[in-house]
Enzyme design. Structure first.
Site, PDB file in Angstrom:
ATOM      1  N   PRO A  12     -22.905  59.123  21.977  1.00 29.42           N
ATOM      2  CA  PRO A  12     -21.475  59.364  22.788  1.00 29.42           C
ATOM      3  C   PRO A  12     -21.229  60.855  23.015  1.00 29.42           C
ATOM      4  CG  PRO A  12     -21.368  59.006  20.276  1.00 29.42           C
ATOM      5  CD  PRO A  12     -22.650  58.740  20.724  1.00 29.42           C
ATOM      6  N   MET A  13     -21.155  61.331  24.223  1.00 30.60           N
ATOM      7  CA  MET A  13     -20.719  62.360  24.629  1.00 30.60           C
ATOM      8  C   MET A  13     -19.504  62.583  25.346  1.00 30.60           C
ATOM      9  SD  MET A  13     -24.257  64.727  25.276  1.00 30.60           S
ATOM     10  CE  MET A  13     -25.207  63.020  25.802  1.00 30.60           C
ATOM     11  N   GLU A  37     -16.298  59.576  23.415  1.00 27.25           N
ATOM     12  CA  GLU A  37     -15.176  59.074  22.655  1.00 27.25           C
ATOM     13  C   GLU A  37     -14.013  58.758  23.563  1.00 27.25           C
ATOM     14  OE1 GLU A  37     -13.323  60.748  18.528  1.00 27.25           O
ATOM     15  OE2 GLU A  37     -12.901  62.206  20.440  1.00 27.25           O
ATOM     16  N   GLN A  81     -16.848  53.720  22.226  1.00 26.34           N
ATOM     17  CA  GLN A  81     -16.714  54.631  20.818  1.00 26.34           C
ATOM     18  C   GLN A  81     -15.000  55.159  21.020  1.00 26.34           C
ATOM     19  OE1 GLN A  81     -17.525  58.979  20.211  1.00 26.34           O
ATOM     20  NE2 GLN A  81     -18.470  58.117  18.385  1.00 26.34           N
ATOM     21  N   CYS A 110     -16.616  64.011  14.787  1.00 27.05           N
ATOM     22  CA  CYS A 110     -16.192  65.177  15.332  1.00 27.05           C
ATOM     23  C   CYS A 110     -15.735  66.286  14.720  1.00 27.05           C
ATOM     24  CB  CYS A 110     -15.446  64.481  16.692  1.00 27.05           C
ATOM     25  SG  CYS A 110     -14.948  65.877  17.895  1.00 27.05           S
ATOM     26  N   GLY A 210     -31.593  65.301  16.417  1.00 29.98           N
ATOM     27  CA  GLY A 210     -32.833  65.864  16.551  1.00 29.98           C
ATOM     28  C   GLY A 210     -33.140  66.579  17.905  1.00 29.98           C
ATOM     29  N   ARG A 236     -27.853  65.789  23.077  1.00 26.02           N
ATOM     30  CA  ARG A 236     -27.885  67.089  23.942  1.00 26.02           C
ATOM     31  C   ARG A 236     -29.418  67.003  25.043  1.00 26.02           C
ATOM     32  NH1 ARG A 236     -28.830  71.513  20.062  1.00 26.02           N
ATOM     33  NH2 ARG A 236     -29.148  69.259  18.939  1.00 26.02           N
TER      34      ARG A 236
HETATM   35  C1  FNR Z   1     -21.194  65.343  21.713  1.00 30.03           C
HETATM   36  N1  FNR Z   1     -21.060  64.729  20.409  1.00 30.03           N
HETATM   37  C2  FNR Z   1     -20.064  63.592  20.246  1.00 30.03           C
HETATM   38  N2  FNR Z   1     -20.184  62.867  19.263  1.00 30.03           N
HETATM   39  C3  FNR Z   1     -19.609  61.640  19.154  1.00 30.03           C
HETATM   40  O1  FNR Z   1     -19.403  61.207  18.056  1.00 30.03           O
HETATM   41  N3  FNR Z   1     -18.406  61.415  20.041  1.00 30.03           N
HETATM   42  C4  FNR Z   1     -18.465  62.378  21.279  1.00 30.03           C
HETATM   43  O2  FNR Z   1     -17.566  61.937  21.984  1.00 30.03           O
HETATM   44  C5  FNR Z   1     -19.382  63.452  21.389  1.00 30.03           C
HETATM   45  N4  FNR Z   1     -19.231  64.245  22.534  1.00 30.03           N
HETATM   46  C6  FNR Z   1     -20.068  65.366  22.405  1.00 30.03           C
HETATM   47  C7  FNR Z   1     -20.175  66.063  23.655  1.00 30.03           C
HETATM   48  C8  FNR Z   1     -21.303  66.942  23.823  1.00 30.03           C
HETATM   49  C9  FNR Z   1     -21.498  67.620  25.115  1.00 30.03           C
HETATM   50  C10 FNR Z   1     -22.381  67.051  23.004  1.00 30.03           C
HETATM   51  C11 FNR Z   1     -23.474  67.872  23.130  1.00 30.03           C
HETATM   52  C12 FNR Z   1     -22.069  66.472  21.833  1.00 30.03           C
HETATM   53  C13 FNR Z   1     -22.094  64.777  19.314  1.00 30.03           C
HETATM   54  C14 FNR Z   1     -23.260  64.124  19.755  1.00 30.03           C
HETATM   55  O3  FNR Z   1     -23.065  62.837  19.864  1.00 30.03           O
HETATM   56  C15 FNR Z   1     -24.512  64.432  18.560  1.00 30.03           C
HETATM   57  O4  FNR Z   1     -23.757  63.817  17.322  1.00 30.03           O
HETATM   58  C16 FNR Z   1     -24.804  65.797  18.406  1.00 30.03           C
HETATM   59  O5  FNR Z   1     -25.140  66.638  19.591  1.00 30.03           O
HETATM   60  C17 FNR Z   1     -26.228  65.909  17.543  1.00 30.03           C
HETATM   61  O6  FNR Z   1     -27.247  64.984  18.475  1.00 30.03           O
HETATM   62  P1  FNR Z   1     -28.426  65.695  19.519  1.00 30.03           P
HETATM   63  O7  FNR Z   1     -27.624  66.648  20.370  1.00 30.03           O
HETATM   64  O8  FNR Z   1     -29.093  66.498  18.441  1.00 30.03           O
HETATM   65  O9  FNR Z   1     -29.060  64.635  19.891  1.00 30.03           O
END
Ligand code: FNR
Length: 333
Positions: A12-13, A37, A81, A110, A210, A236
């Site tokens: 989720p991002m 989310e 989500q 978050c 990761g 990411r």
């Molecule tokens: C996120 N992350 C995130 N997590 C979540 O549970 N809901 C969300 O809406 C978001 N939004 C979000 C936006 C952006 C731009 C980023 C970079 C990250 C956190 C994400 O899902 C994840 O947990 C972390 O980025 C760590 O994982 P990676 O980046 O190492 O694969």
């Protein structure tokens, strides 16, 4: 086999996890895609509309803004989500989308002020009773699987205890980001915490965090093995290049951007979101001439011109205009 076993997942991002990114991730090889989310209060202000022109299901606010758009192509693969701190509200939202998505996830990771001050996201890690209530409400009343996404607590014992409590509510899987609420991407992902959780739980555990070491598909499997997890969720690394999900190797960014723009046009993605997602893909390459032109763009047409996609846009736009004209004809009869 459960949806969540042996899966490679788009995490989720916010702003990144909109429909074009999700569809492109699936095309490249992701098994599941999480939405950005969606805050419960916001979703409760929407109504469900079947959009026949785009072949989508839209959840639309009173002012016409589409809060969530989905389509058949992702129906069995998209996990919705929710940002929430309230069991009944979470269930109401989940019921709204139950027929249109493959699963429901609750965000418990978050760390942003907005989430924490509202008692949502990582604030829930300190509220095990409330978490139990929310997850039980969902697992008891929904026909689709429920999951949650958590972060590490301050010790491995507390982390395992929290995750076991979540498991006891009947959730289908649990995703864990290997960092605590106060840690940022520069801090090392705690593989050992994820390992312990994966060992102690019976349900599939999805490893997350990761991306610093993920450049290509094979790195995703390395991360899964290092965590002893069932599946991996990538954020990411996918934000930088969605084709990280391609087994054959990532695509050149320009090729990826063209494919992305086609989906953005097909599904009438809001142009400011399209611009943001391309910007994130470009990363430091946003300094190039094309990148500078993208940053300066003030309309969808500006963006498509930068990438030589105006012909594609015009053909789709024409098709949409014809559809709308026909609809109007029918209505006026
Ligand atoms: C996120 N992350 C995130 N997590 C979540 O549970 N809901 C969300 O809406 C978001 N939004 C979000 C936006 C952006 C731009 C980023 C970079 C990250 C956190 C994400 O899902 C994840 O947990 C972390 O980025 C760590 O994982 P990676 O980046 O190492 O694969």
């Amino acid at each position: 086999m459960s949806l969540y076993e042996n899966s490679v997942i788009l995490a989720p991002m916010v702003r990144i996890g909109t429909l074009p990114s999700r569809l492109l991730s699936l095309r490249y090889g992701a098994d599941l895609v999480y939405t950005e989310e969606m805050i419960d209060f916001k979703m409760l202000k929407t109504r469900r509309v079947v959009n026949e022109m785009l072949n989508t299901v839209d959840f639309v606010m009173d002012d016409g803004t589409v809060a969530f758009r989905t389509c058949d192509a992702e129906k069995d693969r998209v996990i919705f989500q929710i940002g929430t701190c309230h069991a009944k509200r979470a269930l109401k939202v989940a019921k709204m989308v139950e027929k249109d998505v493959a699963g429901i996830d609750i965000n418990m990771g978050c760390p942003k002020t907005f989430s924490i001050s509202g008692g949502m996201g990582a604030a829930l890690l300190k509220q095990p009773d409330l978490v139990k209530e929310i997850l039980t409400e969902l697992t008891s009343n929904l026909s689709i699987p429920v999951t949650c996404k958590v972060r590490c607590l301050s010790t491995v014992e507390e982390t395992v205890q929290f995750c076991k409590m979540a498991e006891s509510t009947g959730i289908h899987a649990l995703a864990i980001h290997g960092r605590t609420r106060d840690e940022r991407p520069r801090h090392k992902c705690k593989h050992s915490y994820i390992q312990d959780v994966a060992r102690e739980l019976q349900i599939p555990v999805i490893a997350n965090g990761g991306s610093s070491d993920i450049k290509k598909f094979s790195d995703i499997e390395k991360f899964r093995l290092a965590c002893g997890a069932s599946s991996v969720m990538v954020a990411r690394a996918a934000e930088w290049n969605l084709s990280v999900f391609r087994k054959e190797g990532p695509l050149d960014k320009l090729e990826l951007i063209e494919e992305y723009i086609k989906l953005a046009v097909d599904y009438d993605n809001h142009w400011t979101n399209t611009k943001y997602c391309i910007q994130q893909t470009l990363g430091s390459e946003v300094q190039t001439e094309q990148g500078t032109q993208l940053l300066a763009s003030k309309s969808p047409e500006d963006i498509y011109t930068v990438y030589g996609m105006m012909d594609y846009y015009n053909s789709v736009h024409e098709r949409h205009q014809l559809y709308l004209a026909k609809q109007q004809e029918v209505e006026e009869r």
